[in-house]
Design an enzyme around this catalytic site. Structure first.
Site, mmCIF file in Angstrom:
data_model
loop_
_atom_site.group_PDB
_atom_site.id
_atom_site.type_symbol
_atom_site.label_atom_id
_atom_site.label_comp_id
_atom_site.label_asym_id
_atom_site.label_seq_id
_atom_site.Cartn_x
_atom_site.Cartn_y
_atom_site.Cartn_z
ATOM 1 N N ASP A 343 1.905 16.515 32.439
ATOM 2 C CA ASP A 343 3.196 15.878 32.183
ATOM 3 C C ASP A 343 4.313 16.532 32.994
ATOM 4 O OD1 ASP A 343 1.356 15.417 30.156
ATOM 5 O OD2 ASP A 343 2.847 15.318 28.571
ATOM 6 N N GLU A 484 -7.263 7.794 28.808
ATOM 7 C CA GLU A 484 -8.244 8.635 28.121
ATOM 8 C C GLU A 484 -9.179 7.844 27.212
ATOM 9 O OE1 GLU A 484 -5.587 11.344 26.254
ATOM 10 O OE2 GLU A 484 -5.503 12.693 27.988
ATOM 11 N N GLN A 599 -2.984 4.004 28.500
ATOM 12 C CA GLN A 599 -1.696 4.155 29.179
ATOM 13 C C GLN A 599 -1.834 3.746 30.637
ATOM 14 O OE1 GLN A 599 -2.344 8.446 28.339
ATOM 15 N NE2 GLN A 599 -1.150 8.784 30.196
#
Length: 780
Positions: A343, A484, A599
């Site tokens: 991140d 994921e 995502q």
């Protein structure tokens, strides 16, 4: 413009959410947005950056320090706490501009009156070890007020306790809490000093007033709670004030005794006084806002949300240390083990590159300092080079467990492959180092260890890759990309594209290092067995397979055979959910055999390498992948906002920007994965909101030489003003509907070229105002 985040009622079910929402901090420590009477049950925490501990066989996590601001008020023997008494009125607020937390609570008294308690506090941005707070009480009737305030060492822990051998004592009028951590025996010290200026006012009112102040340490009922007791007769209509100072030190800070440093610092803070500390704190915040505040004209809701996102990044930025970075949940507690993820490089680093390159350098130096941990991980799996940790703490060793989630139906631990197969993290680190060099021109970071990191990451990929002799290409098999929900796939497009860039950077870094630091280059090349592998990197780069758009559909397949998975709508998949917290990924997750993503994955790759793909390719993939994206990560929505702006449809992206920018304001985020609590703040989303606004809607792109401006403002935005720090020079951009105005600070040392809408670059000299006429193509 509005700088205040506030709410005007007390809701007990929002205690945890508000702890995140009203955070304060300064990069050294974070103080959750709790009320003064809260304890560990309400998740009160003073979370220390870079301080970790392991208790028993549980996973390591950050250490929370004792709370030196703990305070409880009573009136005529009745405790006035929102935890015990429903208030008549209550306001909690956070001033983003000055980073000051305030509360005002009105209670009814037994005599039919109203007692108003106010409190404000700040975590000093000027003196990073200091907190300061000020309280007042005001009653509409005469009453007996009792104040209990002091040191609460009953610390909230997820996997603790972490503070052992705790002791609280009185030292020169200050309360001092000392302890050591269990794993590393690191000392932690917190000192508190209180000033009851109200005492003189009370005793001056006459002999009828009874003032009772006990300043000693009271540990009769709990050795971890030391309180000062003060009681007095308050007169109706009078306001009484007191102030507290707190200092926090650990064994990581400096040589010497942390306890002595804490007492000395807290006494010095008291000598400076609350007003002086607050003014110095505000000045530091004004400096930070001058480099980072983006002004949106025409959309107050977006303005507040964007400022809030920037604020959250500023309170967790490591200003004074290059050995800590920003954890995935900032300094809001111990969730996610306080670990640093990818991140930081992909979602937070861009903000600091554009506003505070010194902090950006600290973030990347953290990766250099943790290189040995990445080497150990690569060796653990049988590879050469550096395999950076999926969850990195102080040493760089991977804190991620093999069984990361529990099955909500059986309670059994589930084997996940975040640690083993998310190999893109090393390429993310390389990307971050190169972005720092590109933005700042500071290639000294290569000589300070950056080149070694880059080469070691490239060596890891060379050892990991599989050469397919039939297809005559290198492939990356058995990996997990950003999505994921699909583990252990082959040739994830995002991963392969990032590895391709890492290899390119490895070769370019070698040239740059040899040209500028030949002695360092020679020494480093000699230290690698068989040389720096530059020939091998070149060979792999030339033959590395990176998925490309289909010539007919323009779609990029997320990984091999992704298009063979079950086609199901997100709504239909949600209808199959049995337990609200069940995990959708892993071996048996709902999404594993479908095309539903957690995502942004391919779309994230398209955003990172936007110059390599046409508008048509980006739009085709946006339209295909977005309906299939669950947005189960706070990192996801901003990428769809960025890409929508890039392809010229900002109003498609605006809802995703707002979703990202308000995630901590609303508290509407995923709180559990399986039975694992993952709450806290979302600094990657905060960085994503800034990216969507500045790199997306404002269209700012910098390649190290020229700033290219291709804005795509949402319809509600009349204009946006953006500050930039580039190559040590400061600029302010005002992007409106008719023109872009670039203003260079008079003290700039370097001119920077700006170009708008494909026009020729124009140099903006120090003190110059450059006007670029804009021709807008309205959305159809």
């Amino acid at each position: 413009m509005n700088w205040i985040v506030s709410e005007h009622s007390f809701e007990s079910d929002r205690i945890t959410t508000n702890g995140n929402k009203y955070m304060t901090g300064n990069g050294y420590m974070g103080f959750r947005g709790v009320l003064e009477e809260y304890g560990k049950e309400q998740l009160t925490a003073v979370t220390l950056a870079g301080v970790y501990d392991r208790s028993g066989d549980k996973w390591r996590e950050p250490v929370n320090a004792p709370n030196g601001l703990y305070t409880v008020i009573s009136c005529d023997g009745e405790v006035l706490s929102v935890l015990e008494t429903e208030p008549l009125a209550h306001t909690q607020s956070l001033d983003l501009r000055s980073a000051v937390h305030r509360r005002e609570t009105v209670f009814s008294t037994r005599e039919g009156g109203r007692l108003t308690l106010t409190a404000e506090r700040f975590v000093s941005m000027d003196q990073l070890h200091v907190l300061a707070a000020k309280w007042t009480v005001h009653s509409t009737v005469d009453c007996r007020v009792e104040i209990k305030t002091g040191m609460d060492s009953r610390v909230w822990d997820i996997n603790g306790p972490h503070l052992l051998e705790q002791r609280i004592q009185s030292v020169s009028g200050a309360l001092l809490s000392t302890a050591v951590t269990g794993e590393l025996r690191l000392p932690v010290a917190v000192a508190e000093l209180a000033e009851f200026g109200l005492a003189e006012r009370v005793t001056d009112t006459g002999t009828d007033n009874n003032m009772d102040i006990r300043m000693g340490v009271n540990t009769d009922t709990d050795p971890e709670l030391a309180l000062r007791h003060l009681s007095f007769d308050a007169k109706a209509g009078e306001t009484y004030e007191w102030i507290k100072y707190v200092a926090v030190f650990t064994g990581l800070d400096a040589e010497g005794d942390p306890g002595e440093a804490a007492v000395s610092t807290v006494r010095s803070a008291a000598g400076e006084g609350y007003a002086g500390l607050l003014e110095a704190h505000r000045q530091k915040w004004e400096e930070r806002w001058s480099r980072s505040d983006c002004v949106i004209v025409g959309d107050e809701e977006a303005q507040l949300a964007l400022r809030y996102s920037i604020y959250q990044l500023l309170i967790i930025a490591p200003t004074m240390s290059e050995k800590v970075s920003i954890p995935a949940r900032g300094l809001s507690g111990q969730v996610y083990k306080g670990a640093v993820f990818w991140d930081t490089e992909m979602f937070m680093l861009p903000f600091f590159l554009h506003s505070d390159p010194g902090i950006a350098r600290n973030l990347m130096m953290y990766r250099i300092h943790t290189l040995d941990g990445a080497r150990r991980k690569a060796a653990e799996y049988g590879y050469t080079g550096a395999f950076y940790a999926w969850e990195s703490q102080d040493s760089g060793d991977d804190a991620c467990t093999l069984f990361n989630v529990n099955d909500v139906f059986t309670g059994r631990p589930m084997r996940t492959y975040f640690r083993d197969k998310q190999i893109h993290i090393s390429a993310d680190v390389v990307h971050g180092i190169w972005e720092y060099i590109k933005f700042t021109g500071d290639n000294s970071i290569l000589a300070d260890g950056g080149a070694e990191v880059i080469w070691e990451c490239a060596r890891f990929y060379y050892s990991y890759a599989y050469y397919n002799p039939l297809k005559k290409r290198y492939e990356l098999l058995d990996v997990t990309g950003p999505d994921e929900y699909h583990e252990r796939v082959n040739n994830n497009a995002f991963t392969n594209a990032l590895v391709q860039e890492a290899l390119e950077i490895a070769l370019r870094a070698a040239e740059l290092l040899e040209d500028n630091y030949p002695a360092v280059y020679a020494e480093l090349a000699e230290s690698f067995a068989g040389g720096p592998f530059l020939a091998e990197f070149t060979e792999m780069l030339e033959q590395l397979y990176v998925p490309q758009p289909d010539p007919d559909s323009l779609l990029i397949e997320q990984f091999d055979r992704y298009f063979k998975l079950e086609e199901v709508t997100l709504a239909e998949l949600k209808s199959r959910v049995i337990h609200p917290h069940e995990y959708w990924g892993g071996g048996n997750g709902l999404a594993t055999t479908t095309r539903i993503l957690k995502q942004a994955d391919v779309v994230l790759m398209l955003n990172l390498f936007k110059g390599k793909f046409s508008r048509e390719v980006k739009q085709a993939n946006w339209e295909f992948y977005e309906p299939r994206t669950e947005h189960g990560s706070s990192l996801s929505a901003c990428i769809y906002a960025l890409t929508a702006a890039d392809i010229g449809i900002p109003d498609w992206g605006y809802p995703y920007f707002m979703r990202t920018a308000t995630v901590d304001l609303t508290g509407e985020s995923k709180q559990y994965v399986g039975d694992l609590y993952i709450g806290g703040t979302h600094p990657a989303a905060n960085g994503g909101a800034w990216m969507a606004a500045v790199l997306g809607f404002a269209g700012v792109q910098y390649d190290g030489g020229t700033v290219t401006l291709n804005p795509a403002l949402p319809k509600a935005w009349k204009s946006v003003q953006v500050p930039l720090v580039l190559r040590g020079s400061s600029f302010r951009l005002e992007i409106g509907r008719e023109a872009i105005v670039v203003t260079a600070a008079p003290g700039n040392s370097e001119a920077v070229a700006f170009a708008g809408f494909g026009g020729a670059p124009e140099l903006c000299l120090p003190g110059m105002e450059l006007r670029i006429v804009v021709f807008w193509e309205e959305d159809i």
